[in-house]
Design an enzyme around this catalytic site. Structure first.
Site, PDB file in Angstrom:
ATOM      1  N   PHE A  37       1.770  -3.347   4.035  1.00  0.00           N
ATOM      2  CA  PHE A  37       2.089  -4.651   4.603  1.00  0.00           C
ATOM      3  C   PHE A  37       3.590  -4.909   4.493  1.00  0.00           C
ATOM      4  CE2 PHE A  37      -2.220  -7.083   4.013  1.00  0.00           C
ATOM      5  CZ  PHE A  37      -2.804  -6.250   4.947  1.00  0.00           C
ATOM      6  N   CYS A  90       0.802  -1.225   0.000  1.00  0.00           N
ATOM      7  CA  CYS A  90       0.000   0.000   0.000  1.00  0.00           C
ATOM      8  C   CYS A  90       0.835   1.275   0.000  1.00  0.00           C
ATOM      9  CB  CYS A  90      -0.943  -0.021   1.193  1.00  0.00           C
ATOM     10  SG  CYS A  90      -1.977  -1.487   1.243  1.00  0.00           S
ATOM     11  N   HIS A 134      -9.725   2.169   0.111  1.00  0.00           N
ATOM     12  CA  HIS A 134      -8.274   1.982   0.077  1.00  0.00           C
ATOM     13  C   HIS A 134      -7.882   1.393  -1.276  1.00  0.00           C
ATOM     14  CE1 HIS A 134      -4.239   1.366   1.041  1.00  0.00           C
ATOM     15  NE2 HIS A 134      -4.318   0.611   2.119  1.00  0.00           N
ATOM     16  N   HIS A 166      -2.715   8.373   5.765  1.00  0.00           N
ATOM     17  CA  HIS A 166      -2.982   7.024   5.268  1.00  0.00           C
ATOM     18  C   HIS A 166      -4.420   6.654   5.636  1.00  0.00           C
ATOM     19  CE1 HIS A 166      -1.950   3.142   3.704  1.00  0.00           C
ATOM     20  NE2 HIS A 166      -2.142   2.519   4.857  1.00  0.00           N
ATOM     21  N   LYS A 211      -9.631   8.386   1.906  1.00  0.00           N
ATOM     22  CA  LYS A 211     -10.113   6.996   1.887  1.00  0.00           C
ATOM     23  C   LYS A 211     -11.526   6.897   2.450  1.00  0.00           C
ATOM     24  CE  LYS A 211      -5.642   4.561   2.086  1.00  0.00           C
ATOM     25  NZ  LYS A 211      -4.668   5.650   2.260  1.00  0.00           N
ATOM     26  N   GLU A 259      -1.391   5.635  13.423  1.00  0.00           N
ATOM     27  CA  GLU A 259      -1.002   6.837  12.679  1.00  0.00           C
ATOM     28  C   GLU A 259      -1.170   8.086  13.533  1.00  0.00           C
ATOM     29  OE1 GLU A 259      -1.373   8.836   8.239  1.00  0.00           O
ATOM     30  OE2 GLU A 259      -2.885   7.363   8.854  1.00  0.00           O
TER      31      GLU A 259
END
Length: 413
Positions: free
Chosen positions: A401, A165, A342, A305, A337, A316
């Site tokens: 990830f 991502c 996402h 994010h 998002k 975050e």
């Protein structure tokens, strides 16, 4: 040799709220959600049946049908966004000297999963001869860069990136460094993804990563809200034309923002979970701000994010506090998002385009669906509606990830 400065001179975006950049931008400012029940396949048996799909996508308007048949959806999305960005920049690559110093750096997190699914099914049902000779180039991630390079005759760096991502952010940051240190004068950079497919939805679904708010899709993605229950999968592409500043000025280009800094880090903690206290993400932001030659109190806006996951949003938030100290409470922080879901490898590309536009227009898109803010997430997340404000410098965050992190810094020119 001192590093050369890099500016943004072209933007392209395909998203769940618009099939081009102007439409996407206006809908993001308007707080429009692009999340709906999945239409591209029958997801009725799945625990999560919603996604941010691109509607009214018409790649035939810019690419021949014969060529499109050789491209997975993620390639088509990336090509359309890339073509839009190049047209927006006004660059003419028929100039051989320019073509020799111009390149492409576009990545994807998963790539041609739709083509892989269909080809595997055809192979198992009907055998070897039902596999297309274009199967491999339709599926591999670097073929967005490859096809754009071929289409425009770009003979500079021709690269791709896969960092889950964080892909779009990393591709843009690495492309900017190629300009800074003289490997190119122009780079077309970003991320793309077309992964709203049966196995991708199943994979994230069985991992319990996706929202199951199937009865109210537009409210399913709700970063920092106490009721968040996972992210919403989306698709799309975001591409920027990056250019050496003096090169752009000489030709009188429109400059949206300067790409002033880029930072990376690794959590070295867990395959999917963020490091405790947001330590890795914080180091990434610190590295980017340092690379930009700025102080933390000079940052006004952070395009987060912000995935709408229980652990990720808290991590975050903690990372922002760790990075900015008391100034964290002076920052405007928002997550698009909440409107588009996402986009995996495309997320950083679309969010970079959005951040550059925020700096250029001095307005930021909101976080929608933030109705009952999690007490552990106590920053200013710009709930509900867009906000006009002074933005001298802004961050765009992406975390992936494997514990990979990326941050871009855009500043006003």
């Amino acid at each position: 040799m001192s590093k050369r400065r890099v500016v943004v001179t072209g933007l392209g975006m395909v998203s769940p709220v618009g099939s081009d950049c102007p439409t996407s931008w206006q809908n993001l400012l308007g707080g429009v959600s692009g999340v709906d029940t999945i239409r591209s396949f029958d997801a009725s048996s799945m625990p999560s049946r919603i996604a941010g799909e691109v509607k009214d996508f018409n790649p035939e308007a810019v690419l021949p049908v014969k060529e499109l048949r050789k491209m997975d959806r993620f390639i088509q999305l990336g090509m359309v966004a890339g073509i839009e960005a190049i047209k927006d920049s006004g660059l003419d690559f028929s100039d051989e000297a320019l073509a020799l110093t111009s390149g492409v750096y576009i990545g994807a997190g998963i790539g041609g999963v739709g083509t892989i699914e269909k080809t595997t099914e055809a192979f198992l049902e009907r055998g070897y001869k039902r596999v297309s000779p274009f199967y491999i180039p339709m599926s591999i991630i670097n073929m967005v860069s490859g096809n754009l390079s071929i289409l425009y005759g770009l003979k500079g760096p021709n690269l791709s990136m896969v960092t889950a991502c964080s892909t779009g952010t990393h591709a843009i940051g690495e492309a900017s460094r190629m300009i800074e240190y003289g490997d190119a004068d122009v780079m077309v950079a970003g991320g793309t993804e077309g992964s709203v497919t049966p196995t991708a939805m199943a994979g994230f679904g069985v991992a319990k990563a996706l929202s199951r708010n199937n009865d109210n899709p537009t409210a399913a993605s709700r970063p920092w809200d106490i009721g968040r229950d996972g992210f919403v999968l989306g698709e799309g592409a975001g591409v920027l034309v990056l250019e050496e500043m003096e090169h752009a000025k000489r030709r009188g280009a429109q400059i949206y923002a300067e790409l002033a800094g880029f930072g990376v880090s690794g959590d070295a903690h867990h395959m999917t979970q963020p490091a405790p206290g947001g330590e890795g993400a914080s180091r990434c932001m610190v590295n980017a701000i340092r690379n930009a030659g700025l102080n933390t109190d000079q940052i006004n806006y952070l395009n987060a994010h912000g995935t709408s996951t229980p652990l990720g949003d808290i991590a975050e938030t903690l990372a922002i506090k760790r990075t900015f100290g008391d100034h964290a409470y002076q920052l405007a922080v928002s997550s698009i998002k909440s409107m588009i879901g996402h986009l995996l490898g495309a997320a950083g590309g679309v969010e970079a385009v959005t951040t550059a536009l925020s700096v250029y227009h001095q307005v930021i898109p909101p976080t929608i669906n933030l109705e009952n803010q999690d007490p552990e997430c106590d920053l200013d997340y710009v709930p509900g509606s867009a906000r006009e404000m002074t933005i001298d410098a802004a961050l765009s965050n992406s975390f992936g990830f494997g514990g990979t992190n990326g941050t871009l810094v855009f500043s006003r020119v």
